[in-house]
Design an enzyme around this catalytic site. Structure first.
Site, PDB file in Angstrom:
ATOM      1  CG  HIS A   1      38.765  31.814  37.203  1.00  0.00           C
ATOM      2  ND1 HIS A   1      37.456  32.174  38.005  1.00  0.00           N
ATOM      3  CD2 HIS A   1      37.798  31.446  35.978  1.00  0.00           C
ATOM      4  CE1 HIS A   1      36.384  32.203  37.572  1.00  0.00           C
ATOM      5  NE2 HIS A   1      36.604  31.891  36.287  1.00  0.00           N
ATOM      6  CB  SER A   2      37.742  36.030  36.753  1.00  0.00           C
ATOM      7  OG  SER A   2      37.115  37.091  36.694  1.00  0.00           O
ATOM      8  CG  MET A   3      39.253  40.810  37.571  1.00  0.00           C
ATOM      9  SD  MET A   3      39.730  41.957  36.369  1.00  0.00           S
ATOM     10  CE  MET A   3      40.843  42.876  37.054  1.00  0.00           C
TER      11      MET A   3
ATOM     12  CB  ALA B   1      41.730  36.438  32.475  1.00  0.00           C
TER      13      ALA B   1
END
Length: 979
Positions: A172-174, A200
Site C-alpha cells: 500500500h502506498s510506498m 502506490a
C-alpha cells in the site's frame, strides 16, 4: 508599458483567486465515501516472527508479524508450527502501520472457512515503525533491505514448497514501490509470484523532496528497464477497443536476451480514483505493469477510495482475496500454494479486476417446447414486475436494413453467472410460422455489468450485427433467455444507426463560456449514446457533461456512464447519475498527459452513456472551470516551491539593483521588489530556453514537463501572490509579535533573559559567531535544527533592529488610509519612541540651511533601506528550513532505530549559514561594483529553478546555497575593491 503592467496585475490577482477556488472546490466537490467497513470476527492478533539472520539486528525498530484472530487461541509461532497456507506479505506505506493488514487478512480467514477445497492463506505483515518514507528517502534503502530479509525468512518457513515462486506481496502506498523494488534482485524475485500495489506511486514520487528518494526511484527503474519489458502507449494504442493492453506472449518472453528477466512475475497496480487526494490516479500505474485497474471500474467495487480507506474498503478487500483464492491450489499433503502459470494468473486477474470471466463458449441445447417469441421491432422494453415462473425466450432477427447495424441490449436483475444472451440459427416449429432455436452459442463474453448502486442490476452488451452475420453466416437471430425469478426481471433493446448515436465533440477552449448542445433530444426507448471527445489531452482540462431528462414515465431514473481514455490502460471510470443536480456531476478528464504525436481525432476520449429508456434526454456539455481549477491544484501544486523560489530570486535581484542605484541617499520602501511582474518574463523565456537546450544538447536535459504554459502562468502568479502575503505576514510578525516570539524562543531554548540578551548582542555586533554557532549545531544534530536556530536568531535580530521603524511606517500608512477614507485632514501629534507621528499626509519641514521642503512618503522609510533585502533572505532561509523538515523529523525519531540516517541537505545548509553570517558581518547590503553582473546571474539562477527544480524540489537546497554564496562573495569583493 502601463497597460502591460495593469494586465499583469490583473493576471496575478485572477490567478490567486483561481487557485483559491481550486482548493475550495477540491474539498467540496469530492464524492462521498461509499466503502463498507470491514469488521473482524475475532480479536486481531500479531505474532512476532523472529528473524534468524544476524543482519536483522541492524533493524531493531522493524518487525515481521503473522496475523491471526482470537485472543483465546494458542499463540502462533510460524517458526515452530507447520504452516500449510499460501504466504502473503502486506507492506505498509508512508506512516503506515503493520496493523493495516487486518481487513485483508480477516476477509481471507472468513473466506477460508467457506472454501470446500481447503484453500487458506497465511498473511504476514511488516512493521516499519510508521516511518515517513514518502517524504524522506533515507528510510527506503533500510526498508528495502529489511523486506528482503523477511522474504528470505518466509522462504525458509515454507521449506520445500518455495522452490517455485509462491509468495505474493501486497503493498500500500510506498509499500507498493518497495514491493516492486524487490525485482531488482533476481535471487529475491525468484520467490515472488505476484505483486499487487494499492494506491502506490510507482514510477515517480508524488513530491520529490529528497535526493535519496530520487536515487531510489532512479535505481529501481533503471534495473527494471533491464529485467522487465515495458508496456507503453504508442501513437496507435486504443485501449477503449479492448479490455486491456495485450500482455506479453510466451514467444516474446522466450525471445528475451537475458535469462534473468523477471517478466514471469505478475504485476498488478490499482488506484483509488477521485477520492484519493494524496496519490493521484496518474501516479498509480507503471510502465512495467501487466495490469492496472481503478477501484471505480473494478467489478463488484465500482467506487472511489481515498488513500486510507483503500486498505479497509470491504468491497475492494473481497475482490483482492477472491483473486488470491482463484490462483491458489491445494496439494495432496494439505498444503496450499499459488499457481506459477503467469498466463493463467493474468486471465484470473482480468476476470476479477477488469471484467468477470465468461464461462466456456460451448453450444447450448435448448428445449423446443418452451415459451418462444420473435421480435422484429427496433426498440423493445419488456418487464416482468412479479418475476417469471419459467424461462422466457425472445428471438430478435439480425437481418436488418444496412443502416441499422448496431444493437444495444441490457438485462435487468440477471445474475452474472447466468447465460442470457445467445446467437443461433432459427428453425420453424412444427411447420408453423413460429420459430425457435434448437442450439445456441452464448455471447456472455460480450456482456459487461454496469454499476447501479442498490437498484436493479444492469448487464449490457453492444453488438455489431453486420460483423456477427459475417462471422456466423448461418445465424439468423439473437436469443434473449430470461431465467425464472421471484423478483422483477426484464430486458431493453435498441437497434440503431451508429451515425446517429456516435457524436463527435471537441473540448471547448478555456476562454469559451456557456453550454453547447450535443443531442437536443433523444427518442423514447434510447439505450445507448457515445460521445467522442477530441482535444482533451492534459490532466487539468475538464469537460462537464449534462444529461437532463425532458420527459420520464417514472420519477426515478438512472443513467450510467463509462469514461475511457484510449492511451491510458486501466483508467476506465463508471458513474451513475440519478438527478441533473448530482454532486459531483459528470466530469470528463484524463489521468495522464497524451503521448507525443498521439492523434485524438482518430482515437478520442470515449464517453458511453447507458440511458434509462423510460426518459427522453437533452445532452449538453461545457468547459468546467471549477473542476479544471481543482485538478490544476491537485496535479500541479507541487510546482509552487520552485516558482516561489524563482519569485524570491527575482525580488532579491530587484532589491539589490535598486539599492545599488539609490544607495543610502534615498531610503527604500519596505515592500520594494515584491510588487513586480517581471518574473513572468522568466516563465516564457524558460520555454524558449528549454527548446534550445534540447536541440543543442549542451546542457543537461531539463525536466520533462510538457504541459500548457497556462499552468505555469497560473502557478507562477500564485507564487507572486504568496510572496507578497509572506512578506506582509513577516512585517506584521516582526512589528507586533517580535517580543512574543522572543519569549517563546527563550522558553524553548531554556535560556535566561540575561544570557539571551548577551547572546543577541554578541551576534548583532559580531555576526560571525552566528555562523559558527549554527554550523556547529548543524554538524552535531541535523540540517533542520541548525536552520531553525538560525531562523530564530535572524528573526529576533531583525525585530530588534527594525521594529520601531516598522511601527512608524505602518502607523503612517494606516493614518493615510484613514484620512483617505474619511476625507478629513486633522492633525494629532503624539510622541512614540522619541519620534513624531503626524497624521497629515504632507508636512513642511525645515532643512539645516533654512530652506523648507515637503515631507514625502519616502521620508517615513528612513531606517528601512536594508529591511526588504533582509526580509527576502529571511523568507529564503524559511523555505530552506521547510525543505529540511523531512530529514529533521527523521532525526527526531532516530532514537527508535538507533542508527544514523543520511542528511542530504547538510552541505547546502552549511553554505547558507556561513554565507548569511558573512552577509551580516559585512552589514550587507553595501554599495559596490558589479551589481549588474550579480543581477544577470540571479536571472539565470531563477531560470534554472524553473527548468530543473519544479519536479525535483530537493534541488532548491542547492539553488538557495548558491544564491547565498553568490551574495556573500559579491559583497566581500565589493568591499575589498572599495578599500
Amino acid at each position: 508599458m502601463f497597460m502591460f503592467r495593469n494586465c499583469a496585475v490583473l493576471v496575478i490577482i485572477g490567478s490567486v483567486f483561481c487557485f483559491l477556488i481550486g482548493i475550495l472546490n477540491l474539498q467540496v466537490g469530492v464524492e462521498k465515501n461509499a466503502c463498507r467497513m470491514t469488521y473482524m470476527f475475532g480479536e486481531p492478533m500479531f505474532a512476532r516472527v523472529r528473524l534468524q539472520d544476524k543482519e536483522s539486528e541492524l533493524y531493531p525498530n522493524y518487525g515481521l508479524y503473522y496475523y491471526y484472530e482470537g485472543a483465546r487461541q494458542q499463540p502462533v509461532d510460524p517458526l515452530k508450527k507447520r504452516m500449510t497456507g499460501a504466504p502473503v506479505i502486506f507492506v505498509p506505506g508512508n506512516a503506515g502501520s503493520h496493523k493495516q493488514v487486518r481487513s485483508l487478512a480477516s476477509v481471507a480467514l472468513r473466506k477460508a472457512m467457506s472454501s470446500d477445497a481447503g484453500i487458506h492463506l497465511d498473511y504476514y505483515t511488516i512493521d516499519f515503525d510508521e516511518e515517513l518514507s514518502a517524504v524522506y528517502g533515507g528510510y527506503l534503502h533500510r526498508q528495502h533491505k529489511f523486506l528482503k530479509l523477511c522474504i528470505r525468512a518466509i522462504a525458509k518457513i515454507y521449506g520445500s514448497r518455495i522452490e517455485e515462486p509462491s509468495i505474493i506481496i501486497i503493498g500500500h502506498s510506498m509499500g507498493g514501490k518497495l514491493a516492486q523494488s524487490m525485482l531488482t534482485d533476481s535471487s529475491i524475485g525468484q520467490h515472488i509470484n505476484t505483486i499487487i500495489s494499492i494506491s502506490a506511486p510507482l514510477d515517480h514520487p508524488v513530491l520529490n523532496l529528497d535526493e535519496h528518494l530520487e536515487q531510489f526511484y532512479a535505481s529501481t527503474n533503471t534495473i527494471l528497464n533491464q529485467s522487465r519489458t515495458k508496456t507503453l502507449a504508442t501513437t496507435t494504442t486504443n485501449v477503449c477497443n479492448s479490455l486491456h493492453q495485450r500482455p506479453l506472449s510466451e514467444q516474446q518472453r522466450r525471445n528475451q536476451e537475458s535469462s534473468a528477466r523477471l517478466d514471469n512475475v505478475l504485476l498488478i497496480s490499482t488506484g483509488g480514483g477521485n477520492r484519493d487526494l494524496l496519490v493521484r490516479p496518474g501516479y498509480t500505474t507503471s510502465q512495467f505493469n501487466d495490469l492496472h485497474a481503478m477501484t471505480s471500474a473494478i467489478p463488484r467495487v465500482s467506487l472511489s477510495c481515498d488513500h486510507l480507506s483503500a486498505v479497509w474498503c470491504l468491497q475492494f478487500m473481497q475482490v483482492i482475496n477472491r483473486f488470491l483464492f482463484s490462483i491458489a491450489q491445494t496439494r495432496g499433503d494439505g498444503t496450499v500454494h499459488f499457481n506459477t502459470n503467469k498466463e493463467r494468473n493474468l486471465q484470473s486477474a482480468m476476470a476479477h479486476f477488469i471484467k468477470p470471466r465468461s464461462r466456456h463458449q460451448n453450444i447450448v441445447k435448448l428445449p423446443r417446447d418452451s415459451n418462444w417469441h420473435e421480435e422484429r421491432r427496433l426498440v423493445i422494453n419488456k418487464y416482468f414486475s412479479n418475476g417469471l415462473k419459467a424461462h422466457f425466450y425472445d428471438l430478435i432477427s439480425i437481418k436488418r436494413p444496412e443502416r441499422y447495424r448496431k444493437l444495444s441490449i441490457e438485462a435487468l436483475n440477471v445474475d452474472d453467472d447466468v447465460h442470457w444472451l445467445f446467437g443461433c440459427a432459427a428453425e420453424q416449429l412444427n411447420n408453423t410460422e413460429q420459430v425457435y432455436c434448437d442450439k445456441a452459442i452464448p455471447l456472455t463474453h460480450l456482456v459487461q455489468r454496469l454499476p447501479n448502486g442498490d437498484q436493479d442490476s444492469r448487464n449490457v452488451a453492444l453488438l455489431d450485427l453486420h460483423n456477427l452475420m459475417k462471422t456466423y453466416r448461418n445465424w439468423t437471430h439473437i436469443l434473449v433467455s430470461l431465467p425464472s425469478s421471484n423478483r422483477r426481471i426484464g430486458y431493453n433493446l435498441d437497434i440503431y444507426d451508429p451515425k446517429e448515436r456516435h457524436v463527435d465533440i471537441s473540448l471547448p477552449k478555456w476562454y469559451s463560456f456557456g453550454q453547447r448542445t450535443a443531442i437536443n433530444e433523444t427518442l423514447q426507448g434510447t439505450l445507448h449514446y457515445r460521445l467522442r471527445i477530441s482535444n482533451l489531452i492534459e490532466p487539468y482540462q475538464s469537460l462537464r457533461v449534462l444529461v437532463e431528462p425532458l420527459q420520464c414515465l417514472k420519477p426515478e431514473y438512472r443513467v450510467t456512464t463509462r469514461i475511457c481514455v484510449p492511451w491510458a490502460a486501466g483508467f476506465e471510470r463508471y458513474q451513475t447519475l440519478i438527478s441533473p443536480s448530482d454532486k459531483p456531476g459528470l466530469y470528463v478528464n484524463v489521468p495522464i498527459i497524451i503521448p507525443p504525436h498521439y492523434n485524438t481525432t482518430i482515437n478520442p476520449v470515449i464517453v458511453d452513456l447507458y440511458l434509462d429508456p423510460i426518459c427522453r434526454y437533452r445532452i449538453s456539455y461545457e468547459y468546467s472551470y471549477a473542476d479544471a481549477l481543482s485538478r490544476l491544484v491537485l496535479e500541479f501544486s507541487g510546482w509552487l516551491p520552485a516558482h516561489l523560489a524563482c519569485v524570491l530570486l527575482i525580488v532579491l535581484r530587484k532589491q539589490v539593483e535598486t539599492f545599488q542605484v539609490q544607495g543610502s541617499f534615498k531610503s527604500l520602501k519596505p515592500y520594494i521588489g515584491y510588487l513586480q511582474y517581471t518574473s513572468l518574463l522568466v516563465v516564457t523565456a524558460c520555454r524558449i530556453l528549454k527548446k534550445l537546450i534540447l536541440n543543442t544538447r549542451v546542457l543537461p536535459e531539463p525536466e520533462n514537463l510538457d504541459f500548457s504554459i497556462n499552468i505555469s502562468i497560473v502557478i507562477h502568479c500564485t507564487a507572486i501572490g504568496l510572496s507578497i502575503l509572506a512578506s506582509l505576514v513577516t512585517w506584521l510578525s516582526l512589528t507586533l509579535y517580535g517580543n512574543a516570539f522572543y519569549r517563546v524562543a527563550l522558553r524553548v531554548t531554556r535560556l535566561s533573559q540575561a544570557s539571551s540578551n548577551i547572546m543577541i548582542s554578541i551576534m548583532t555586533y559580531l555576526p560571525i559567531t552566528y555562523g559558527v554557532l549554527t554550523i556547529a549545531m548543524t554538524l552535531s544534530t541535523c540540517s533542520g535544527i541548525g536552520l531553525l536556530l538560525a531562523f530564530v536568531f535572524y528573526f529576533i535580530m531583525l525585530s530588534n533592529a527594525y521594529k520601531d521603524y516598522l511601527e512608524d511606517y505602518l502607523w503612517q500608512k494606516a493614518a493615510n488610509l484613514l484620512h483617505l477614507a474619511t476625507g478629513t485632514r486633522t492633525s494629532d501629534e503624539s510622541e512614540s519612541s522619541g519620534q513624531e507621528n503626524n497624521e497629515n499626509a504632507l508636512e513642511k519641514d525645515a532643512d539645516e540651511d533654512g530652506s523648507v521642503r515637503t515631507k514625502t512618503d519616502e521620508d517615513t522609510c528612513v531606517g528601512l533601506q536594508n529591511f526588504p533585502f533582509h526580509i527576502t533572505l529571511l523568507l529564503m532561509l524559511f523555505m530552506q528550513l521547510l525543505l529540511s523538515a523531512p530529514a529533521t523529523l527523521a532525526w527526531l525519531r532516530r532514537h527508535h532505530s538507533g542508527v544514523d540516517l543520511p542528511d542530504a541537505g547538510i552541505y547546502p545548509t552549511i553554505i547558507v549559514l556561513g554565507s548569511l553570517s558573512v552577509l551580516l558581518q559585512l552589514r550587507a547590503p553595501q554599495k559596490g561594483c558589479g551589481y549588474w553582473a550579480l543581477s544577470i546571474i540571479l536571472y539565470l539562477i531563477s531560470g534554472i529553478v524553473l527548468l530543473y527544480c519544479q519536479a525535483a524540489i530537493y534541488r532548491l537546497n542547492y539553488i538557495f546555497a548558491g544564491a547565498f554564496a553568490l551574495l556573500a562573495a559579491h559583497q566581500a569583493i565589493s568591499i575589498l575593491v572599495r578599500r
